[in-house]
Design a protein around this motif. Structure first.
Motif, PDB file in Angstrom:
ATOM      1  N   ALA A  27     -12.775 -57.766 -73.094  1.00  0.00           N
ATOM      2  CA  ALA A  27     -12.658 -58.506 -74.354  1.00  0.00           C
ATOM      3  C   ALA A  27     -12.748 -57.587 -75.569  1.00  0.00           C
ATOM      4  N   LYS A  28     -12.832 -56.270 -75.309  1.00  0.00           N
ATOM      5  CA  LYS A  28     -12.947 -55.271 -76.386  1.00  0.00           C
ATOM      6  C   LYS A  28     -14.117 -55.601 -77.319  1.00  0.00           C
ATOM      7  N   THR A  29     -15.245 -55.941 -76.686  1.00  0.00           N
ATOM      8  CA  THR A  29     -16.463 -56.293 -77.416  1.00  0.00           C
ATOM      9  C   THR A  29     -17.484 -55.167 -77.307  1.00  0.00           C
ATOM     10  N   PRO A  30     -17.927 -54.583 -78.406  1.00  0.00           N
ATOM     11  CA  PRO A  30     -19.004 -53.582 -78.328  1.00  0.00           C
ATOM     12  C   PRO A  30     -20.259 -54.222 -77.731  1.00  0.00           C
ATOM     13  N   TYR A  31     -20.963 -53.495 -76.878  1.00  0.00           N
ATOM     14  CA  TYR A  31     -22.133 -54.095 -76.254  1.00  0.00           C
ATOM     15  C   TYR A  31     -23.194 -53.051 -75.956  1.00  0.00           C
ATOM     16  N   ARG A  32     -24.417 -53.548 -75.818  1.00  0.00           N
ATOM     17  CA  ARG A  32     -25.567 -52.733 -75.438  1.00  0.00           C
ATOM     18  C   ARG A  32     -25.982 -53.102 -74.024  1.00  0.00           C
ATOM     19  N   ASN A  33     -26.068 -52.105 -73.177  1.00  0.00           N
ATOM     20  CA  ASN A  33     -26.444 -52.347 -71.792  1.00  0.00           C
ATOM     21  C   ASN A  33     -27.761 -51.634 -71.516  1.00  0.00           C
ATOM     22  N   ASN A  34     -28.756 -52.395 -71.108  1.00  0.00           N
ATOM     23  CA  ASN A  34     -30.070 -51.827 -70.817  1.00  0.00           C
ATOM     24  C   ASN A  34     -30.431 -51.968 -69.346  1.00  0.00           C
TER      25      ASN A  34
END
Length: 671
Positions: free
Chosen positions: A566-573
């Motif tokens: 979806a071309k969505t910036p995201y944070r993965n923890n």
């Protein structure tokens, strides 16, 4: 006054005590609100009403205990004068315990920003250090003086209260038994907290507080007794910080942590996109009940149970080697939403109040409306707390919110669930992220009468059913009915404007243990992989080119992959990785293909392990026994330096994954 005289004085005394306790707890809730309410946050009547229900439960438990004890003549102060001393000691003691709990809760929240829970008992292991910290930080002397004053006041209050009722006359003795029965029912009903009138409903639970969708409101509503005893069975749900730190470098390398920090245990990775989607796609994630891979058509099952899903799999990106980290619906939902394997045992992570605060990548879809649809009750497995507390602004549709009627304990049928969800989604003008959780492929295997015309049941011999993974025709037809539901949903969605710009994701919540026959190598059956092997499909005919992928993957990879698509910036923890990212990784100066593994924990047989494209390494966490088997054929794994190296690496990574999962389950909090 005449009305009150109609009530036996024993009951009036009991309910007076209940009211005193209820008022006391309400006063403490106001004190908590005045002390910790964030600046600018408006008064929350809903939080106080929810809190009143929790307080009433605790007060009525005391009242019910009083009623049961007074059934014993020697302990009934209205029949035995000697019992007065007993109650004049017990009730002030109970009051003191209530006040003490609130005192501890008050400072516990001040220190950790969490309501009192059973993990506080762990501080007893270092009692000297813990007490010194408290002595140096909090006014313990003043608190002790206040507690003593309140205890003396309680002794006076409860003593005078009992004495006043002892000197009153009794009236209407003939109605006494009936009023006792009614009072018992009232107290019991308040303790339950809800009027449960149909299957699938649940009594009042701690997770209901998190339906308020606001961290402070949720904490304000909780009662320290409720939160403490709800977490008592989870007090040992912890992690070994030494092991987590020892394994950190290995996990940070595997997860490609961008800024490794072993002292702070940083697992965070931030991903941006070179360009954002001009027309941001919608996401519909379908979590499919008991979607066993080996029972379906996509893997060549001769019973051809999922013909429609097989066809759309050919028109989407289909991952045919997807595994769930554990068996069970609650565990599957947990892993998919959080990106963390559910390593809680024997219960589930969703039931652990200490783990209710979780970051989810769904919240990185900025500007999206969030929806969650399920046919039954979200109170099941306390899943409500996971959803409403962590998915921002989620619109939760559950049992009772639909026009369709319930068909069994799991609520409305999957077909109607899909169609009801479609009605909501087609009205949306903003992009949306929707999760639909099915349930029909589950005992009692109900096929709605309204669908018996369109859905034709089939019947196979017992021998054929057993040979191809089914116990009965009822189970087989329920599995086929799920495929019918998928077809009804996709055909309805295709008629709507949102379809062309939507990424549909289908994944099983778990599989079912059974014999995969000759469809897979023997290790899949012998090692129980049929429990966790499920289909994973990304379906968006206008957005994705069809492809069948044989690489191993996991439920934890779904959200990072969807965000990337979806071309969505995201944070993965947590653990998930973008399945469409095939760029090689750098290890030292050597360029190597990115390694793909799926972690599995089998809570029944107590094993943990990792699956690669070639091998499955597993070990029993109780006995230490290890196995290393082929995922490609029935031959034993040949022993040589290369396989020894692979086995050693998987052994180390399995332990690291497990210890890190235990840590992140309690340390993946929302920012």
């Amino acid at each position: 006054m005449l009305f009150l005289q109609r009530i036996p004085k024993l009951l009036r005394w009991i309910f007076s005590v209940v009211i005193i306790l209820l008022v006391t707890m309400t006063i403490f809730r106001f004190i908590f609100y005045w002390r910790y309410n964030p600046p600018g946050k408006a008064f929350s009547g809903s939080a106080f009403l929810m809190g009143l229900r929790f307080d009433a439960r605790i007060a009525c438990i005391v009242g019910l205990a009083m009623m049961l004890l007074t059934f014993i003549p020697v302990l009934n102060p209205f029949k035995n004068n000697g019992a007065t001393k007993f109650w004049n000691f017990l009730l002030p003691l109970a009051f003191a315990i209530v006040v003490l709990f609130y005192f501890i809760d008050f400072y516990h929240f001040d220190y950790l920003h969490q309501r009192l829970n059973a993990s506080v008992l762990n501080y007893l292991q270092d009692a000297g250090i813990s007490f010194s910290m408290m002595w140096q930080t909090y006014p313990l002397v003043k608190a002790a003086i206040v507690l003593i004053i309140l205890l003396v006041a309680a002794r006076f209050l409860f003593g005078r209260l009992l004495a006043s009722y002892l000197h009153q006359d009794s009236f209407y003795k003939r109605r006494g038994v009936l009023l006792h029965v009614i009072s018992f029912i009232v107290l019991a009903q308040i303790i339950v907290g809800k009027i449960v009138v149909r299957p699938g409903q649940f009594p009042l639970r701690w997770s209901d507080a998190f339906n308020l969708s606001d961290d402070f409101k949720s904490n304000l509503a909780l009662n320290p007794f409720q939160s403490f005893f709800s977490t008592l069975s989870f007090r040992n749900s912890s992690f070994d910080i030494k092991k987590v730190k020892a394994d950190y470098d290995l996990m940070a390398t595997y997860l490609e942590v961008q800024k490794p920090d072993s002292s702070q245990l940083n697992f965070e990775r931030n991903y941006s996109t070179a360009d954002s989607a001009a027309n941001r796609p919608n996401v519909v994630l379908v979590i499919c009940e008991s979607f066993s891979a080996y029972k379906s058509s996509m893997y060549g099952n001769p019973l051809n149970t999922t013909q429609f899903f097989n066809e759309i799999s050919k028109n989407g990106v289909f991952f045919d080697r997807c595994f769930t980290p554990a068996y069970g619906t609650a565990r599957g939902v947990w892993a998919t939403i959080t990106g963390i394997p559910d390593v809680e045992s024997p219960s589930t992570a969703s039931r652990n109040p200490n783990a209710v605060n979780q970051h989810t990548i769904i919240n990185d879809f900025k500007g999206y409306n969030n929806y969650y649809f399920l046919g039954g009750s979200a109170t099941w497995a306390n899943i409500r707390g996971l959803l409403t507390n962590n998915i921002s602004g989620v619109h939760l549709y559950e049992q009772g919110d639909y026009k369709a009627s319930d068909i069994d304990v799991w609520g409305i049928s999957d077909k109607n669930l899909f169609l009801e969800a479609n009605k909501v989604l087609k009205e949306q003008t903003k992009p949306f992220f929707a999760v639909i959780q099915t349930a029909d492929n589950h005992r009692p295997y109900t096929i709605p009468k309204e669908d018996e015309g369109a859905f034709k049941k089939l019947s196979f011999s017992t021998d054929s059913l057993k040979r191809f993974g089914f116990e009965s025709n009822e189970e087989m037809n329920a599995f086929r009915y799920t495929d019918f539901g998928y077809q009804q949903f996709i055909e309805a969605a295709k008629k709507e404007k949102y379809f062309d710009n939507t990424i549909f994701v289908f994944v099983g919540d778990h599989g079912i243990r059974g014999s995969a026959g000759d469809m897979f190598p023997k290790s899949w059956t012998e090692q129980g992989l049929t429990c966790e092997h499920v289909p994973l499909l990304f379906y968006a005919p206008k957005l994705l080119q069809p492809k069948r992928v044989h690489d191993v993957c996991s439920q934890v990879d779904i959200l990072p992959t969807v965000a990337s698509l979806a071309k969505t910036p995201y944070r993965n923890n947590t653990f998930g990785r973008d399945l469409f990212d095939s760029i090689p990784a750098f290890q030292g100066w050597k360029v190597v293909p990115k390694q793909k593994f799926a972690f599995i924990i089998d809570h029944d047989v107590k094993t943990i392990g990792l699956i690669s494209n070639q091998y499955y390494f597993l070990k029993n966490i109780k006995t230490g026994k290890e196995d290393f088997v082929s995922m490609l054929n029935n031959n034993p794994v040949e022993k040589n330096p290369q396989t020894d190296s692979t086995r050693n690496y998987l052994s180390r990574l399995t332990d690291a994954y497990y210890e890190t999962a235990k840590y992140l389950m309690l340390n993946n909090k929302k920012k």
